[in-house]
Scaffold this active site. Structure first.
Site, PDB file in Angstrom:
ATOM      1  N   LYS A  84       0.855  -1.196   0.000  1.00 43.81           N
ATOM      2  CA  LYS A  84       0.000   0.000   0.000  1.00 43.81           C
ATOM      3  C   LYS A  84       0.883   1.233   0.000  1.00 43.81           C
ATOM      4  CE  LYS A  84      -1.998   2.561   3.104  1.00 43.81           C
ATOM      5  NZ  LYS A  84      -1.850   3.851   2.418  1.00 43.81           N
ATOM      6  N   GLU A 137      10.594   0.963   9.749  1.00 39.71           N
ATOM      7  CA  GLU A 137      11.570   2.003   9.403  1.00 39.71           C
ATOM      8  C   GLU A 137      10.860   3.325   9.661  1.00 39.71           C
ATOM      9  OE1 GLU A 137      14.740   1.350   7.594  1.00 39.71           O
ATOM     10  OE2 GLU A 137      14.381  -0.654   8.345  1.00 39.71           O
ATOM     11  N   CYS A 152      13.885  10.717   5.522  1.00 43.36           N
ATOM     12  CA  CYS A 152      13.880  10.260   6.922  1.00 43.36           C
ATOM     13  C   CYS A 152      15.206  10.542   7.610  1.00 43.36           C
ATOM     14  CB  CYS A 152      13.556   8.778   6.981  1.00 43.36           C
ATOM     15  SG  CYS A 152      14.653   7.780   5.948  1.00 43.36           S
ATOM     16  N   GLU A 212      10.681  15.786  14.282  1.00 46.64           N
ATOM     17  CA  GLU A 212      10.892  15.601  12.843  1.00 46.64           C
ATOM     18  C   GLU A 212       9.908  16.509  12.108  1.00 46.64           C
ATOM     19  OE1 GLU A 212       9.548  11.963  10.902  1.00 46.64           O
ATOM     20  OE2 GLU A 212      11.488  11.890   9.897  1.00 46.64           O
TER      21      GLU A 212
HETATM   22  P1  NAD Z   1       2.594   8.038   7.983  1.00 46.24           P
HETATM   23  O1  NAD Z   1       2.962   7.257   9.189  1.00 46.24           O
HETATM   24  O2  NAD Z   1       1.614   9.135   8.112  1.00 46.24           O
HETATM   25  O3  NAD Z   1       1.999   7.065   6.857  1.00 46.24           O
HETATM   26  C1  NAD Z   1       2.745   5.980   6.350  1.00 46.24           C
HETATM   27  C2  NAD Z   1       1.808   4.958   5.738  1.00 46.24           C
HETATM   28  O4  NAD Z   1       1.000   4.369   6.755  1.00 46.24           O
HETATM   29  C3  NAD Z   1       0.819   5.544   4.720  1.00 46.24           C
HETATM   30  O5  NAD Z   1       0.737   4.647   3.641  1.00 46.24           O
HETATM   31  C4  NAD Z   1      -0.481   5.581   5.503  1.00 46.24           C
HETATM   32  O6  NAD Z   1      -1.647   5.510   4.701  1.00 46.24           O
HETATM   33  C5  NAD Z   1      -0.350   4.331   6.343  1.00 46.24           C
HETATM   34  N1  NAD Z   1      -1.200   4.276   7.543  1.00 46.24           N
HETATM   35  C6  NAD Z   1      -1.671   5.294   8.285  1.00 46.24           C
HETATM   36  N2  NAD Z   1      -2.387   4.806   9.345  1.00 46.24           N
HETATM   37  C7  NAD Z   1      -2.341   3.458   9.257  1.00 46.24           C
HETATM   38  C8  NAD Z   1      -2.861   2.396  10.053  1.00 46.24           C
HETATM   39  N3  NAD Z   1      -3.554   2.617  11.162  1.00 46.24           N
HETATM   40  N4  NAD Z   1      -2.616   1.129   9.678  1.00 46.24           N
HETATM   41  C9  NAD Z   1      -1.886   0.863   8.570  1.00 46.24           C
HETATM   42  N5  NAD Z   1      -1.381   1.834   7.754  1.00 46.24           N
HETATM   43  C10 NAD Z   1      -1.582   3.109   8.113  1.00 46.24           C
HETATM   44  O7  NAD Z   1       3.979   8.556   7.385  1.00 46.24           O
HETATM   45  P2  NAD Z   1       4.183   9.518   6.117  1.00 46.24           P
HETATM   46  O8  NAD Z   1       3.814  10.906   6.512  1.00 46.24           O
HETATM   47  O9  NAD Z   1       3.564   8.911   4.930  1.00 46.24           O
HETATM   48  O10 NAD Z   1       5.754   9.424   5.897  1.00 46.24           O
HETATM   49  C11 NAD Z   1       6.682  10.228   6.528  1.00 46.24           C
HETATM   50  C12 NAD Z   1       7.361   9.463   7.639  1.00 46.24           C
HETATM   51  O11 NAD Z   1       8.006   8.303   7.099  1.00 46.24           O
HETATM   52  C13 NAD Z   1       8.445  10.270   8.306  1.00 46.24           C
HETATM   53  O12 NAD Z   1       8.370  10.078   9.691  1.00 46.24           O
HETATM   54  C14 NAD Z   1       9.732   9.646   7.756  1.00 46.24           C
HETATM   55  O13 NAD Z   1      10.858   9.811   8.562  1.00 46.24           O
HETATM   56  C15 NAD Z   1       9.320   8.225   7.633  1.00 46.24           C
HETATM   57  N6  NAD Z   1      10.214   7.512   6.714  1.00 46.24           N
HETATM   58  C16 NAD Z   1      11.120   6.624   7.247  1.00 46.24           C
HETATM   59  C17 NAD Z   1      12.029   5.973   6.419  1.00 46.24           C
HETATM   60  C18 NAD Z   1      13.045   5.008   6.989  1.00 46.24           C
HETATM   61  O14 NAD Z   1      13.638   4.258   6.216  1.00 46.24           O
HETATM   62  N7  NAD Z   1      13.291   5.018   8.294  1.00 46.24           N
HETATM   63  C19 NAD Z   1      11.998   6.208   5.039  1.00 46.24           C
HETATM   64  C20 NAD Z   1      11.072   7.111   4.529  1.00 46.24           C
HETATM   65  C21 NAD Z   1      10.165   7.763   5.381  1.00 46.24           C
END
Ligand code: NAD
Length: 486
Positions: A173, A245, A279, A379
């Site tokens: 997803k 991650e 990230c 962040e």
């Molecule tokens: P987010 O947590 O808002 O969403 C991530 C994903 O989770 C989306 O696809 C969202 O639809 C889904 N989601 C939301 N609620 C859910 C639930 N209850 N159950 C299952 N899925 C659910 O994050 P974002 O704003 O999309 O991304 C930014 C974040 O991602 C930042 O914190 C960034 O640091 C992190 N990130 C980490 C890495 C890494 O490798 N550590 C890499 C890229 C991004």
């Protein structure tokens, strides 16, 4: 608007079922680029079932067949590179000069995992005489892969390729903010020879993600995203194999003895590339006091020169942030910093020449923010650098470790002993010494503290995508069998 982006399940695009749709918006123009059909819970179920069926066929294939299919997927991604790059640029405003490089990085991931498919194996364990004990690394079955929006095709390939190499079926997803390239990537995987149904794409917000994570036939979850969502998923996926991650607030520590010219350029790229939406961006510049003023002035001057603008223009270095939500969020942090007494060395709002359309924020360098303030601790995920100063090595390490996050850190020094001492003490999963954000599918990348659990890259990723079976067989005729004496 005629383009409707649909889920990809069982080897085909889901036909129109009259499901709810949501708009995908180009952050540079604020125009709707597509309507996206939100995948229903029944369709999520169908995706998991078809992945489970296809996984059995995939697991029966020879390793050579699986590896060559992954390799071919990379070739097809390269051939479709221009289209994929444009989709990501429209979706999140990632400058095309960056998106253009992503297909090659995706192909690198599929090739690495094509090679790794041959290496996924167990051990033979010496125990009591007359026994053969060995372990087998088995696929988990169906793995749910939940992605963020900040690097759509890259994060998909870097998570999906290892899951497939380990013999799993996948339902992925993408984020609701970046749904456009995932379906095409899945189509290309099918063309490369993946069994229909092995790789499925479902679309929508957290409700779709939750239905997927909670599905009883999903054995493993690979999540990339924020700490808050990660916590929710960890609860919902209790009992499944989980890799997380999560976010970061990575330190960039600069000692006075560093190669400062290189460190200045790297500090600017390290925090502002992808408009700060990375990230492991070096968002906290922790710089030795004796050089701090001059270093920060140089960073600010370089930042002003960055070409901010239309992400489709190959000259652009900084596009808009990915969404209105993100735009408002970053600006809130900047407002709070100013009201808290912080000083902007550069930036601090909309770039002067950005006009009124598009979610543009100037590259911003913030000095003198209170140590406990949001700009220093949280962040932000935008083009914002917070500066702190230190007197000595111990203070540098203390500032760097004073964070709930532990994703990555950069150290700049020409003193080899200091480099190793500081690397030793940093509470992070990745340290870059005299360089910035070197990434490769072969190199482990996982977070400490709130930044994650497990590892999505390198051979370390295999642990989160397989289950370990132990087999012990007695072959010695004199070898006793545990039992009650007769
Ligand atoms: P987010 O947590 O808002 O969403 C991530 C994903 O989770 C989306 O696809 C969202 O639809 C889904 N989601 C939301 N609620 C859910 C639930 N209850 N159950 C299952 N899925 C659910 O994050 P974002 O704003 O999309 O991304 C930014 C974040 O991602 C930042 O914190 C960034 O640091 C992190 N990130 C980490 C890495 C890494 O490798 N550590 C890499 C890229 C991004």
């Amino acid at each position: 608007m005629t383009v409707v982006e649909r889920a990809f399940i069982g080897g085909e695009r889901v036909q129109d079922t009259g499901a709810a749709t949501f708009a995908s918006i180009d952050p540079a123009t604020e125009k709707v680029i597509a309507q996206v059909a939100q995948t229903s819970h029944e369709q999520v179920d169908a995706a998991v079932q078809t992945a489970a069926t296809a996984q059995r066929e995939w697991a029966r294939r020879s390793v050579d067949s699986r590896a060559s299919t992954l390799w071919r997927w990379g070739e097809l991604i390269l051939a479709a590179g221009d289209e994929l790059a444009q989709l990501d640029t429209y979706d999140i405003g990632r400058p095309i000069s960056d998106s253009t490089n992503d297909p090659a990085a995706c192909a690198r991931a599929t090739r690495y995992w094509a090679g790794m498919a041959e290496q996924i194996r167990g051990d033979q364990l010496p125990t009591a005489p007359g026994h053969l004990s060995y372990t087998v690394r088995e696929p988990i079955g169906v793995v749910a892969i939940i992605l963020p929006w900040n690097g759509p095709m890259l994060s998909l390939c870097n998570r999906v390729a290892p899951a497939l190499a380990c013999g799993n079926g996948v339902v992925v997803k993408p984020s609701e903010w970046s749904p456009m390239s995932a379906g095409l990537l899945a189509e290309l995987a099918l063309d490369a020879g993946l069994p229909a149904g092995l790789l499925n794409v479902v679309l929508g917000d957290g409700r779709v993600g939750a239905a997927l994570v909670e599905h009883r036939d999903v054995g493993g979850v690979s999540f990339t995203g924020s700490v808050a969502t990660g916590r929710t998923i960890a609860r919902a996926a209790a009992g499944k194999t989980i890799t997380m991650e999560l976010g970061g607030k990575s330190a960039n520590i600069v000692f006075a003895d560093a190669d400062l010219e290189t460190a200045i350029d790297a500090a600017v790229w390290g925090v502002f590339a992808n408009t700060g939406q990375v990230c492991c961006a070096g968002t906290r510049l922790i710089v030795e006091r004796s050089i701090a003023d001059e270093f920060v002035t140089n960073v600010a001057q370089r930042s002003v020169l960055l070409r901010v603008g239309d992400p489709l223009d190959p000259q652009t270095q900084l596009g808009p942030v990915a969404s209105k939500t993100q735009y408002d969020r970053v600006n809130r942090y900047l407002d709070d910093a100013v009201s808290g007494g912080a000083r902007m060395a550069t930036g601090g709002g909309r770039p002067a020449d950005a006009g009124e359309v598009g979610y543009y924020i100037a590259p911003t360098v913030v000095c003198d923010a209170a140590p406990g303030s949001g700009i220093v601790r949280e962040e932000i995920f935008g083009p914002v650098l917070a500066v702190q100063q230190f007197e000595d090595e111990a203070e540098a390490v203390g500032l760097a470790n004073d964070s709930r996050y532990g994703l990555a850190a950069n150290i700049w020094t020409e003193n080899a002993g200091r480099m190793l001492r500081v690397a030793d003490q940093l509470e992070v999963g990745t340290v870059w010494g005299n360089t910035s954000r070197v990434m490769d599918p072969a190199l482990p990348f996982g977070g400490f503290k709130d930044s994650g659990v497990g590892n999505a890259y390198g051979d370390a990723a295999v642990e989160g995508l397989t289950r370990l079976k132990r087999v012990s067989v007695r072959y010695g005729t004199d070898t006793p069998v545990p039992r009650w004496p007769r």
